[in-house]
Design an enzyme around this catalytic site. Sequence first.
Site, PDB file in Angstrom:
ATOM      1  N   LYS A 120     -27.750  -9.921 -32.126  1.00 57.80           N
ATOM      2  CA  LYS A 120     -26.348 -10.358 -32.121  1.00 57.80           C
ATOM      3  C   LYS A 120     -25.468  -9.132 -32.196  1.00 57.80           C
ATOM      4  CE  LYS A 120     -23.962 -14.231 -32.039  1.00 57.80           C
ATOM      5  NZ  LYS A 120     -24.342 -15.502 -31.376  1.00 57.80           N
TER       6      LYS A 120
HETATM    7  P1  NAD Z   1     -14.813 -20.157 -28.586  1.00 54.39           P
HETATM    8  O1  NAD Z   1     -14.123 -18.909 -28.996  1.00 54.39           O
HETATM    9  O2  NAD Z   1     -14.830 -20.523 -27.157  1.00 54.39           O
HETATM   10  O3  NAD Z   1     -14.220 -21.418 -29.396  1.00 54.39           O
HETATM   11  C1  NAD Z   1     -14.107 -21.467 -30.784  1.00 54.39           C
HETATM   12  C2  NAD Z   1     -13.195 -22.630 -31.126  1.00 54.39           C
HETATM   13  O4  NAD Z   1     -13.172 -22.809 -32.544  1.00 54.39           O
HETATM   14  C3  NAD Z   1     -11.738 -22.418 -30.711  1.00 54.39           C
HETATM   15  O5  NAD Z   1     -11.200 -23.660 -30.267  1.00 54.39           O
HETATM   16  C4  NAD Z   1     -11.064 -21.990 -32.003  1.00 54.39           C
HETATM   17  O6  NAD Z   1      -9.671 -22.273 -32.029  1.00 54.39           O
HETATM   18  C5  NAD Z   1     -11.818 -22.857 -32.983  1.00 54.39           C
HETATM   19  N1  NAD Z   1     -11.781 -22.384 -34.371  1.00 54.39           N
HETATM   20  C6  NAD Z   1     -11.869 -21.131 -34.852  1.00 54.39           C
HETATM   21  N2  NAD Z   1     -11.787 -21.146 -36.193  1.00 54.39           N
HETATM   22  C7  NAD Z   1     -11.680 -22.454 -36.545  1.00 54.39           C
HETATM   23  C8  NAD Z   1     -11.581 -23.127 -37.780  1.00 54.39           C
HETATM   24  N3  NAD Z   1     -11.577 -22.459 -38.930  1.00 54.39           N
HETATM   25  N4  NAD Z   1     -11.492 -24.478 -37.769  1.00 54.39           N
HETATM   26  C9  NAD Z   1     -11.501 -25.164 -36.612  1.00 54.39           C
HETATM   27  N5  NAD Z   1     -11.589 -24.584 -35.412  1.00 54.39           N
HETATM   28  C10 NAD Z   1     -11.671 -23.244 -35.390  1.00 54.39           C
HETATM   29  O7  NAD Z   1     -16.298 -20.022 -29.175  1.00 54.39           O
HETATM   30  P2  NAD Z   1     -17.612 -20.812 -28.723  1.00 54.39           P
HETATM   31  O8  NAD Z   1     -18.358 -19.925 -27.796  1.00 54.39           O
HETATM   32  O9  NAD Z   1     -17.284 -22.205 -28.369  1.00 54.39           O
HETATM   33  O10 NAD Z   1     -18.411 -20.767 -30.111  1.00 54.39           O
HETATM   34  C11 NAD Z   1     -18.211 -21.746 -31.138  1.00 54.39           C
HETATM   35  C12 NAD Z   1     -19.451 -21.797 -31.997  1.00 54.39           C
HETATM   36  O11 NAD Z   1     -20.571 -22.083 -31.155  1.00 54.39           O
HETATM   37  C13 NAD Z   1     -19.784 -20.474 -32.703  1.00 54.39           C
HETATM   38  O12 NAD Z   1     -20.374 -20.765 -33.953  1.00 54.39           O
HETATM   39  C14 NAD Z   1     -20.807 -19.856 -31.784  1.00 54.39           C
HETATM   40  O13 NAD Z   1     -21.638 -18.931 -32.446  1.00 54.39           O
HETATM   41  C15 NAD Z   1     -21.552 -21.082 -31.347  1.00 54.39           C
HETATM   42  N6  NAD Z   1     -22.326 -20.909 -30.123  1.00 54.39           N
HETATM   43  C16 NAD Z   1     -21.722 -20.588 -28.945  1.00 54.39           C
HETATM   44  C17 NAD Z   1     -22.525 -20.406 -27.813  1.00 54.39           C
HETATM   45  C18 NAD Z   1     -21.943 -20.104 -26.460  1.00 54.39           C
HETATM   46  O14 NAD Z   1     -22.698 -20.080 -25.481  1.00 54.39           O
HETATM   47  N7  NAD Z   1     -20.645 -19.912 -26.328  1.00 54.39           N
HETATM   48  C19 NAD Z   1     -23.919 -20.556 -27.885  1.00 54.39           C
HETATM   49  C20 NAD Z   1     -24.491 -20.908 -29.114  1.00 54.39           C
HETATM   50  C21 NAD Z   1     -23.675 -21.082 -30.225  1.00 54.39           C
END
Ligand code: NAD
Length: 430
Positions: A120
């Site tokens: 990561k």
């Molecule tokens: P992103 O940046 O696209 O979206 C994150 C979202 O969460 C945004 O809408 C943001 O406004 C919101 N957010 C941030 N802090 C918040 C809070 N305290 N309360 C409510 N909403 C909040 O990110 P993403 O890629 O969608 O990632 C989100 C989660 O999914 C993370 O934990 C990430 O590690 C996990 N994840 C993402 C992927 C991927 O392929 N993008 C893969 C596996 C896991």
Amino acid sequence: MVLQASRIETEAAETGHERDLFEVAVEQFEIAAEVLGLDDDMRRILGHCQKELTVNFPVEMDDGSVQVFTGHRVQHNSVPGPTKGGIRFHQDVTLAEVKALAMWMTWKCAVVGLPYGGAKGGVTVNPKLLSQNELQNLTRRYTTEISMMIGPNKDIPAPDVNTNPQIMAWLLDTYSMNVGYSVPGVVTGKPLVLGGSEGRSEATGRGCVYAIEEAARARGMDLTTSRTVVQGFGNAGSVAAWLMGEMGSPVVAISDSRGGVYNPTGLDLATVTAHKRRTGSVVGCKDAEPVSNDDLLTLPCEILIPAAMENQITGENAGEIRATVIAEAANGPTTPEADAILFDRGVFVLPDIFANAGGVTVSYFEWVQALQAFPWTEQEVNDRLRRIMSRAFLAVYETSERHGVHMRTAALVRAIARVAEFTRLRGIYP
Ligand code: NAD
């Protein structure tokens, strides 16, 4: 299991020490290692991250001033193959968080059977405060700083919170410029025209919904009458919400970092998406009432999808969660104390290392397509993703029933057993 989690909670309370995310990851590991009867030597090996790099680097800002940013790249374990893991740009990034996320990536790849170890990366920055030019400079300099660790056969980054295909394109270009030739396999989640995969940007949300469909089948739930609540409306959360809606589930609440919106009869997702696109947030969307991120978690619903940040479901609020299934699109949204409470209350948790593995699975497909220079169709990608998620669900579910443990421990048991077997077979060098 429950006893162990309670002991952890008591110890934390007694020492007054708030555990960082890596300590949480190690505790989850220890609980599963106990179920597995893993020997102490193997516990010592797998309980550590192999490589941790911290870099402090300057970036020239648009006004001519210079700011120094701190970033990290961590490889937890490279025994199963090259390491794989996203890059996060967020103001709360710490080394402990990056280590936890790297360890979870090892288990995630093992649960779905990918030939990768876990890694990561992250930079402590609020990218929303940067111009596009500053963001590009930061990405290129960070890439150069960690370039001795990454490579298509070594360690392959991908998007995570606040990083996207454009940022992956800058990373690809910077790495390629440094080595002197184009290396599309150094990163996944890149734009389609640069060798990205069909279906990659939706893969995390899509894989999470495939996981929910499997859980519904196993537990006799009708998704068309199951209400869904989604915390976080970014890459993972928005796709999960749309796909749940397409299956007929009323999506009753959605939030982002600024707050949430709620309509007990179901939100109109096109309206929410348009409002978010126009204003930058779901807050204030019409035909919905406001709800805080804390209250959103305890709304009446059947399916709860945390898709934002860590430590959202804790010992404090786990007793009030009303969902019957929690599908963790986010990494680390549930603490070990909350796990024990949810398990006692019969809430079925699809753990992050399984429920959000769709992202890394299609990243793996993208890497394979780049190495073979042979692209697949979106249908092929989605069909293969569904097969992998179904197979992993059945295996983890069977393990949870056999050992009488919750799904997180069951997923960890399977993952740790696999990485331990690789380690035993390869032996310890020299
Ligand atoms: P992103 O940046 O696209 O979206 C994150 C979202 O969460 C945004 O809408 C943001 O406004 C919101 N957010 C941030 N802090 C918040 C809070 N305290 N309360 C409510 N909403 C909040 O990110 P993403 O890629 O969608 O990632 C989100 C989660 O999914 C993370 O934990 C990430 O590690 C996990 N994840 C993402 C992927 C991927 O392929 N993008 C893969 C596996 C896991």
